[in-house]
Write a protein that holds these residues in place. Structure first.
Motif, PDB file in Angstrom:
ATOM      1  N   GLU A  58      -9.600  13.821  -8.488  1.00 20.71           N
ATOM      2  CA  GLU A  58     -10.782  14.613  -8.221  1.00 20.71           C
ATOM      3  C   GLU A  58     -11.968  13.728  -8.776  1.00 20.71           C
ATOM      4  O   GLU A  58     -11.813  13.493  -9.842  1.00 20.71           O
ATOM      5  CB  GLU A  58     -10.881  16.093  -8.514  1.00 20.71           C
ATOM      6  N   ASN A 117     -16.505  16.673  -4.581  1.00 21.48           N
ATOM      7  CA  ASN A 117     -17.040  18.044  -4.465  1.00 21.48           C
ATOM      8  C   ASN A 117     -18.173  17.944  -3.823  1.00 21.48           C
ATOM      9  O   ASN A 117     -19.014  17.308  -3.654  1.00 21.48           O
ATOM     10  CB  ASN A 117     -17.417  18.632  -5.909  1.00 21.48           C
ATOM     11  N   GLU A 149     -14.156  19.176  -1.424  1.00 22.65           N
ATOM     12  CA  GLU A 149     -13.819  20.361  -1.831  1.00 22.65           C
ATOM     13  C   GLU A 149     -15.092  21.455  -1.506  1.00 22.65           C
ATOM     14  O   GLU A 149     -16.112  21.081  -2.168  1.00 22.65           O
ATOM     15  CB  GLU A 149     -13.442  20.150  -3.349  1.00 22.65           C
ATOM     16  N   ASP A 179     -12.105  25.182  -2.977  1.00 24.71           N
ATOM     17  CA  ASP A 179     -12.417  25.047  -4.564  1.00 24.71           C
ATOM     18  C   ASP A 179     -12.503  26.420  -5.162  1.00 24.71           C
ATOM     19  O   ASP A 179     -13.086  27.432  -4.599  1.00 24.71           O
ATOM     20  CB  ASP A 179     -13.364  24.124  -4.950  1.00 24.71           C
ATOM     21  N   LYS A 200      -7.189  25.670  -3.839  1.00 24.67           N
ATOM     22  CA  LYS A 200      -7.374  25.376  -5.289  1.00 24.67           C
ATOM     23  C   LYS A 200      -7.580  26.602  -6.250  1.00 24.67           C
ATOM     24  O   LYS A 200      -8.561  27.063  -6.154  1.00 24.67           O
ATOM     25  CB  LYS A 200      -8.368  24.396  -5.772  1.00 24.67           C
ATOM     26  N   GLU A 236      -5.450  24.619 -10.798  1.00 24.84           N
ATOM     27  CA  GLU A 236      -6.741  23.938 -11.598  1.00 24.84           C
ATOM     28  C   GLU A 236      -6.208  24.361 -13.199  1.00 24.84           C
ATOM     29  O   GLU A 236      -5.931  25.789 -13.400  1.00 24.84           O
ATOM     30  CB  GLU A 236      -8.104  24.179 -11.195  1.00 24.84           C
TER      31      GLU A 236
HETATM   32 CA    CA Z   1     -13.624  20.809  -7.441  1.00 24.26          CA
END
Ligand code: CA
Ligand code: C2E
Ligand code: CA
Ligand code: CA
Length: 279
Positions: A58, A117, A149, A179, A200, A236
């Motif tokens: 990421e 992101n 995301e 996310d 996530k 995460e």
């Molecule tokens: Ca993220």
């Protein structure tokens, strides 16, 4: 669940930055940051829980301020969103991440997905799909190695426009993931309609594990739901071996967190990849 606590460090750092720099100064600085190459990316590995292999990274943006040192994204992304600067910044992030992912791919001769992101403001930009397409073309990155995301809030904003944008993005061949899943307000309805690769699980659910039985129940429920909908799950904020063991037991597909690797430079990631995958 009490020392789920780098949040405190984050709040403190936010307060500090705003104390030192006025809003206006921050905005002027941020405008210049792009032109003067003060932004850079770090990459955090995403690990396949079963094989322990790196399957993706990421991209996380940082700002190296000439006077104030390194400013974390939570201290400037909200302002970038407010001012619209997130659009050019986001495009820079996307282009840089695709370029660097393409370079590793050639170096390591293996497919490592890169996740970027996307803020709500970028998602509303009607040129988004065109920009993504242009960046992929320019960098030569395989679209299947790019993931965006999005948060639940972004997807809930305006259902019809959202669907169109998501369809355009999927048609390009890139992946989408949700996310901070479980923290936004949303109906679950969109999960049926949108083609999402992965959920996530937010780190606030992971950090109390294994002791916190409520977070454990939520984590298991998210994994079961995702698998029922043929989506993968990424946990995460995995910081301990105990958390990882529990997640493996629950059938979680991927994990990301300090235990498995901090956000780090491209070079460090390339070394990690070389070590993880002896030819
Ligand atoms: Ca993220
Ligand atoms: P996020 O997308 O949820 O990213 C995960 C954050 O958790 C990162 O913080 C990462 O460094 C941190 N983290 C990773 N592993 C652990 C762990 O084991 N424990 C704890 N306590 N934290 C962990 P970071 O880099 O400060 O980024 C914060 C947020 O800023 C991101 O949250 C994302 O929402 C936003 N952001 C970062 N880069 C970008 C970007 O390029 N564009 C946009 N729009 N937003 C970005
Ligand atoms: Ca997250
Ligand atoms: Ca977040």
């Amino acid at each position: 669940a009490k020392n789920c606590g780098k949040n405190n460090a984050k709040l403190y750092s936010s307060a500090l930055t705003t104390q030192i720099m006025s809003h206006v100064k921050l905005e002027v600085g941020l405008r210049r940051a792009l032109q003067h190459n003060e932004l850079y990316l770090q990459y955090q590995p995403q690990i396949d829980v079963k094989s322990a292999q790196i399957v993706g990274v990421e991209a996380l943006v940082r700002w190296r301020h000439p006077e104030h040192g390194i400013i974390p994204p939570n201290d400037f992304i909200p302002l970038a969103e407010e001012t619209g600067l997130i659009v050019p910044i986001g495009e820079w992030v996307l282009r840089t991440a695709c370029l660097q992912a393409r370079a590793w791919q050639q170096e390591s001769r293996r497919a490592v997905r890169v996740a970027v992101n996307l803020s709500a403001r970028q998602f509303k930009d009607e040129n988004l799909a065109q920009t993504v397409l242009a960046v992929l073309h320019e960098t030569g990155l395989d679209p299947r190695l790019l993931e965006l995301e999005l948060t639940e809030g972004t997807l809930m904003d305006d259902a019809r426009a959202t669907l169109t944008t998501l369809e355009q993005l999927r048609a390009i061949g890139i992946w989408l993931s949700i996310d901070d899943f479980g923290t936004g307000y949303s109906s679950m309805n969109y999960l049926k309609r949108f083609d999402v690769r992965a959920l996530k699980i937010d780190k606030s659910f992971i950090c109390g594990l294994p002791q916190d039985s409520e977070n454990a129940a939520i984590t298991r429920a998210i994994i079961a739901m995702a698998h029922g909908l043929k989506m993968a799950v990424v946990a995460e904020g995995v910081e301990t071996g105990e958390q990882l063991a529990l997640l493996e037991q629950y059938g979680c597909d991927m994990a990301q967190g300090y235990l498995l690797g901090r956000p780090q430079s491209i070079d460090a990631i390339a070394r990690m990849l070389a070590g993880a995958q002896p030819v």
